[in-house]
Write a protein that holds these residues in place. Structure first.
Motif, PDB file in Angstrom:
ATOM      1  N   CYS A 273      17.262  30.571 -28.492  1.00  0.00           N
ATOM      2  CA  CYS A 273      17.116  29.321 -28.447  1.00  0.00           C
ATOM      3  C   CYS A 273      17.411  28.413 -27.068  1.00  0.00           C
ATOM      4  CB  CYS A 273      16.969  27.889 -29.219  1.00  0.00           C
ATOM      5  SG  CYS A 273      15.766  26.381 -28.918  1.00  0.00           S
TER       6      CYS A 273
ATOM      7  N   MET B  54      17.128  25.555 -25.937  1.00  0.00           N
ATOM      8  CA  MET B  54      17.583  23.474 -25.757  1.00  0.00           C
ATOM      9  C   MET B  54      19.297  23.169 -26.273  1.00  0.00           C
ATOM     10  SD  MET B  54      14.739  22.662 -25.195  1.00  0.00           S
ATOM     11  CE  MET B  54      14.343  23.729 -24.182  1.00  0.00           C
ATOM     12  N   GLY B  55      20.395  24.373 -27.014  1.00  0.00           N
ATOM     13  CA  GLY B  55      21.037  23.515 -26.628  1.00  0.00           C
ATOM     14  C   GLY B  55      21.793  22.279 -26.861  1.00  0.00           C
ATOM     15  N   CYS B  56      21.020  22.141 -28.458  1.00  0.00           N
ATOM     16  CA  CYS B  56      21.553  20.837 -29.247  1.00  0.00           C
ATOM     17  C   CYS B  56      22.629  21.120 -29.934  1.00  0.00           C
ATOM     18  CB  CYS B  56      20.446  20.520 -29.969  1.00  0.00           C
ATOM     19  SG  CYS B  56      19.037  20.125 -29.777  1.00  0.00           S
TER      20      CYS B  56
ATOM     21  N   CYS C 243      23.357  22.520 -32.921  1.00  0.00           N
ATOM     22  CA  CYS C 243      22.879  23.773 -33.778  1.00  0.00           C
ATOM     23  C   CYS C 243      23.708  24.953 -33.523  1.00  0.00           C
ATOM     24  CB  CYS C 243      21.393  23.474 -32.542  1.00  0.00           C
ATOM     25  SG  CYS C 243      20.476  24.765 -33.116  1.00  0.00           S
TER      26      CYS C 243
ATOM     27  N   GLY D  13      21.145  27.651 -30.743  1.00  0.00           N
ATOM     28  CA  GLY D  13      21.200  27.061 -29.188  1.00  0.00           C
ATOM     29  C   GLY D  13      22.721  27.534 -28.817  1.00  0.00           C
TER      30      GLY D  13
ATOM     31  N   GLY E  40      14.523  29.039 -32.213  1.00  0.00           N
ATOM     32  CA  GLY E  40      14.047  28.419 -31.018  1.00  0.00           C
ATOM     33  C   GLY E  40      13.011  27.074 -31.617  1.00  0.00           C
TER      34      GLY E  40
HETATM   35  S1  SF4 Z   1      16.721  25.721 -32.228  1.00  0.00           S
HETATM   36 FE1  SF4 Z   1      19.106  24.233 -32.356  1.00  0.00          FE
HETATM   37  S2  SF4 Z   1      18.844  24.145 -30.082  1.00  0.00           S
HETATM   38 FE2  SF4 Z   1      16.703  25.073 -30.446  1.00  0.00          FE
HETATM   39  S3  SF4 Z   1      14.836  23.211 -30.648  1.00  0.00           S
HETATM   40 FE3  SF4 Z   1      15.879  23.997 -32.414  1.00  0.00          FE
HETATM   41  S4  SF4 Z   1      18.035  22.272 -33.412  1.00  0.00           S
HETATM   42 FE4  SF4 Z   1      17.767  22.556 -30.436  1.00  0.00          FE
END
Ligand code: SF4
Length: 351
Positions: free
Chosen positions: A116, A118-120, A123, A126, A168
């Motif tokens: 993914c 998005m790098g939260c 998580c 990410g 993802g």
């Molecule tokens: S998979 Fe993880 S990094 Fe990607 S959007 Fe979801 S929470 Fe954020």
């Protein structure tokens, strides 16, 4: 180019049969084999006849996913590590609920991307970055593979609920996700009601509006996790691009167009977003959005210093936002001991 049958809908199968000079009813038969009976090899489609099977094998295949590893949690939740045809790995998580008869259900949490982007901050997915989008066939293949497992090893119940909350960001693989949703919902396929399908997003505002315009009866869940831009940007980089004001507008548009309420996920993190001022700010942000909030005590992820608040504080937070008029509940967590809960999926072979 050889096509994956699991990625094709009925209109594409009709076109395929036309190209092969076959009658239309053959497409319906093929569709049922692939999307209802969940075959993993063309040879299993016994009523198609040898001649047609031979012609099909020149043009199409069924890309099945292989279960590489299975981990079972103390609460029965099962995490599957699946190998994709190109050697990448993804994970999906099966949660079996076995209350009284009317409440028996199997829910599968599926992935939509390898990794993914998005790098939260909370998580595990990410942390390993983005590799590629999954195809429609790979998204559906998770459901079909686990159904196959259920038919052999459990009590015969199939997957009845699908949540797009695994690895993802589903709305960044938009076309494949929507096509897979429609195929899951197809009455000649899995026939899973739209209301039993949830798409989760970290808040891609324009895609939320695009989804609204489809007017699907599914559940939209938004990972919110913080009530102010300052805090949210610290753990969710997407907030720089689509800050809370933009997200709120997209959510209100979604409410207006679909007439459906939105679920907000709020991971409670000790001393970060769990204080009384945060419950007030959260209620303030949610004003004017038809929604429900799921509070999720954060799960530990290697390399992250976040911890969950005490049970007492979790319930206080719940009460505080309830008193401010927000519909809220605490989400039942499953599979934390096998890293199968929210934010814990990695898609790696770990021995
Ligand atoms: S998979 Fe993880 S990094 Fe990607 S959007 Fe979801 S929470 Fe954020």
């Amino acid at each position: 180019m050889v096509q994956d049958l699991r990625s094709l809908d009925l209109s594409e199968m009709l076109q395929l049969m036309e190209e092969l000079n076959e009658p239309a009813f053959r497409a319906k038969q093929l569709f049922a084999w692939v999307h209802n009976k969940e075959i993993s090899s063309l040879d299993e489609a016994s009523n198609l006849g040898k001649g047609l099977l031979e012609k099909l094998s020149q043009k199409v295949l069924i890309s099945s996913l292989n279960i590489v590893k299975k981990q079972v949690s103390q609460d029965g939740t099962t995490k599957f590590l699946l190998a994709l045809p190109d050697g990448n790995y993804i994970e999906c998580v099966l949660m079996c609920y076995r209350g009284d008869r009317s409440k028996k259900r199997n829910t599968l949490c599926i992935s939509t991307q390898v990794g993914c982007a998005m790098g939260c901050g909370f998580c595990a997915t990410g942390k390993s970055g983005f590799t590629r989008n999954l195809t429609v066939g790979e998204i559906l293949g998770q459901v079909y593979t686990v159904n196959n497992f259920l038919s052999q090893e459990k009590d015969g119940y199939k997957i009845g609920n699908v949540v797009y909350m695994g690895m993802g960001e589903p709305l960044l693989n938009y076309a494949n996700v929507i096509k897979s949703v429609r195929l899951l919902n197809s009455k000649d396929g899995q026939n899973i009601s739209m209301r039993r399908i949830t798409i989760s997003s970290c808040g891609i505002a324009p895609q939320i509006k695009k989804l609204a315009d489809q007017k699907l009866d599914l559940v939209l869940a938004i990972s919110l996790h913080a009530p102010t831009n300052e805090l949210r940007s610290k753990i969710m980089p997407i907030n720089h691009k689509y800050p809370l004001e933009k997200l709120k507008k997209a959510c209100q548009y979604y409410n207006e167009v679909t007439k459906k309420r939105i679920t907000f996920e709020y991971a409670l993190i000790k001393d970060f977003n769990d204080q009384p001022q945060h419950s007030k700010e959260l209620a303030q942000f949610l004003k004017g959005i038809h929604c429900h909030v799921n509070l999720i005590p954060i799960n530990s992820v290697p390399g992250s210093s976040f911890t969950r608040p005490s049970k007492k504080r979790i319930y206080e937070f719940l009460r505080e936002i309830k008193e401010l008029g927000v519909e809220v509940s605490i989400r039942e967590e499953k599979g934390t001991d096998i890293d199968a809960a929210c934010g814990q999926l990695r898609g790696k072979v770990v021995n």
